[in-house]
Scaffold this active site. Structure first.
Site, PDB file in Angstrom:
ATOM      1  N   ALA A 174       0.804  -1.235   0.000  1.00  0.00           N
ATOM      2  CA  ALA A 174       0.000   0.000   0.000  1.00  0.00           C
ATOM      3  C   ALA A 174       0.829   1.274   0.000  1.00  0.00           C
ATOM      4  O   ALA A 174       0.399   2.299  -0.514  1.00  0.00           O
ATOM      5  CB  ALA A 174      -0.949  -0.005   1.197  1.00  0.00           C
TER       6      ALA A 174
ATOM      7  N   GLY B  65      -0.473   5.016   0.208  1.00  0.00           N
ATOM      8  CA  GLY B  65      -1.909   4.802   0.045  1.00  0.00           C
ATOM      9  C   GLY B  65      -2.639   5.475  -1.087  1.00  0.00           C
ATOM     10  O   GLY B  65      -3.865   5.581  -1.036  1.00  0.00           O
TER      11      GLY B  65
ATOM     12  N   ASP C   2       0.419  -4.050  -5.972  1.00  0.00           N
ATOM     13  CA  ASP C   2       1.070  -2.960  -6.700  1.00  0.00           C
ATOM     14  C   ASP C   2       2.568  -3.133  -6.434  1.00  0.00           C
ATOM     15  O   ASP C   2       3.128  -2.528  -5.534  1.00  0.00           O
ATOM     16  CB  ASP C   2       0.538  -1.617  -6.187  1.00  0.00           C
ATOM     17  CG  ASP C   2       1.108  -0.439  -6.947  1.00  0.00           C
ATOM     18  OD1 ASP C   2       1.578  -0.628  -8.081  1.00  0.00           O
ATOM     19  OD2 ASP C   2       1.099   0.682  -6.401  1.00  0.00           O
TER      20      ASP C   2
ATOM     21  N   CYS D  49       4.571   0.066 -12.189  1.00  0.00           N
ATOM     22  CA  CYS D  49       4.755   1.296 -12.971  1.00  0.00           C
ATOM     23  C   CYS D  49       6.006   1.147 -13.829  1.00  0.00           C
ATOM     24  O   CYS D  49       6.866   2.023 -13.877  1.00  0.00           O
ATOM     25  CB  CYS D  49       4.810   2.535 -12.080  1.00  0.00           C
ATOM     26  SG  CYS D  49       6.023   2.465 -10.757  1.00  0.00           S
TER      27      CYS D  49
END
Length: 404
Positions: free
Chosen positions: A233, A236, A301, A354
């Protein structure tokens, strides 16, 4: 444009910290902007944008200026002179700019612009890796797009306001924005502005979040009432987006190995009015194991090279090393193997990075799906976001579903 000595000195001081001390560009610029309270918006923009510009084009400017690292202050002034000359800015009569060969600078620029690694100002290894993974044509377009200045994109916090209401409130402050097609909660600033000082930001009406990053939470298919785990996270950004999509109903468990990032998440959640988030620091594997088979949705992520976000982190080009990418790929697969076990039967998982490298993206998903753990999952869809096609950050996301 007329150059002001105190602003130029601030840029040189910043470059010294970034290039020679290894400090992060965004943190250095934050400090520089506090240096003189008399600076107006234009002065602050000059310091920030010039520093970022020279960081972004370090290799090209150093090559044109014929200077080598570590850069002493004379070297940095020489690179500054290259930047100013190429921008068409008249150099003042300061000792730092004596004997600047203006015509030679332009000639060298034309010459080096024919070679991609100089034109796009990247290390040899990065140029070779990008071409190997994406192919010559796509990599040439992608690295050019990743060298453009990033737009400022807001994500409207729908727990507190609407896109239309926020746009109107910002317009009253002379901050003009526009809607983005296919990005339901995004507003793009027409001109760069310090939106963090606005009451709208302090009241939690928006977060600054790139358009590509905003696609990830949407990809997770969350619904109010679900139990969702955001496994990496951080501070956030995506957790808060998930909370707004869930309308504050259900439970979000935000995990991270860094407790300080989760403290920042708690602070942001309070400002956003997001009440369904629980933070848990991963201090041992017990934290993960307790959640096995418990989540309707899991977001991974994953830590990555960050090659998709070079526009906003240009100094990453100089900090990143090839051995780090090899290590992070091993970490990505370990995380997928371990964290995927939190997904319930019929639940879904999103793996996101990313990065624009297939070896960190679809190759990782393929490897996972052929593994013992991954055989319980089916591939639903993925989205390979390239900066030269989207106009925003490079991103990847894959949606997987757990079978019986």
């Amino acid at each position: 444009m007329r150059l002001h000595r105190n602003l130029c000195f601030a840029v040189i001081d910043g470059l010294t910290l970034i290039f020679n001390e290894g400090n992060y560009a965004d943190k250095v610029i934050q400090q520089l902007l506090k240096r003189d309270k008399r600076w107006g918006a234009r002065d602050r923009a000059f310091v920030a944008e010039t520093t970022y510009d020279i960081v972004r084009w370090k290799r090209l400017y150093a090559e044109i200026g014929d200077v080598k690292e570590p850069f002493d202050r004379d070297n940095l002034w020489r690179m500054f002179a290259v930047w100013a000359t190429l921008k068409g800015i008249k150099l003042p009569d300061w000792k730092y700019f004596e004997n600047t060969p203006t015509r030679k600078i332009k000639g060298r620029f034309d010459e080096l612009s024919k070679i991609r690694k100089f034109k796009e100002s990247i290390p040899d290894w990065m140029d070779e890796l990008g071409e190997k993974e994406l192919g010559n044509t796509v990599w040439t377009k992608e690295i050019a797009a990743l060298n453009e200045q990033a737009d400022v994109i807001l994500r409207v916090n729908t727990l507190k306001t609407t896109k239309e209401a926020l746009q109107a409130e910002l317009f009253d402050l002379d901050v003009e924005t526009e809607f983005l097609k296919d990005y339901p909660n995004a507003l793009k600033l027409k001109e760069r502005s310090n939106v963090f000082t606005t009451d709208a930001f302090k009241n939690g009406f928006f977060e600054v979040q790139d358009a590509s990053s905003q696609l990830v939470a949407e990809f997770l298919n969350v619904e109010p009432g679900m139990r969702v785990v955001d496994t990496c996270a951080g501070a956030g950004g995506k957790t808060l987006h998930i909370a707004s999509l869930m309308e504050n109903k259900g439970q979000i468990i935000a995990l991270d190995i860094y407790a300080n990032k989760l403290h920042e998440l708690k602070r942001r959640a309070k400002r956003n009015g997001a009440h369904n988030i629980e933070t848990r620091a991963i201090e041992s594997t017990k934290v993960i194991k307790k959640l096995y088979d418990k989540a309707d949705r899991v977001l991974i992520d994953a830590p990555c090279s960050g090659l998709g976000v070079l526009r906003r982190n240009p100094d990453a080009k100089w900090k990143l090393q090839p051995d780090f990418i090899e290590k992070i790929k091993a970490t990505q697969q370990e995380i997928l193997q371990q964290y995927s076990r939190m997904v319930k039967v019929d639940g879904q998982l999103v793996y996101a990075t990313c990065s624009v490298l297939p070896s960190e993206n679809q190759n990782q998903v393929d490897e996972f799906l052929t593994s013992e753990t991954g055989k319980n999952f089916t591939f639903v869809k993925d989205n390979k976001v390239l900066a030269h096609k989207s106009g925003y950050d490079g991103f990847y996301m894959a949606l997987l579903e757990r079978k019986q």
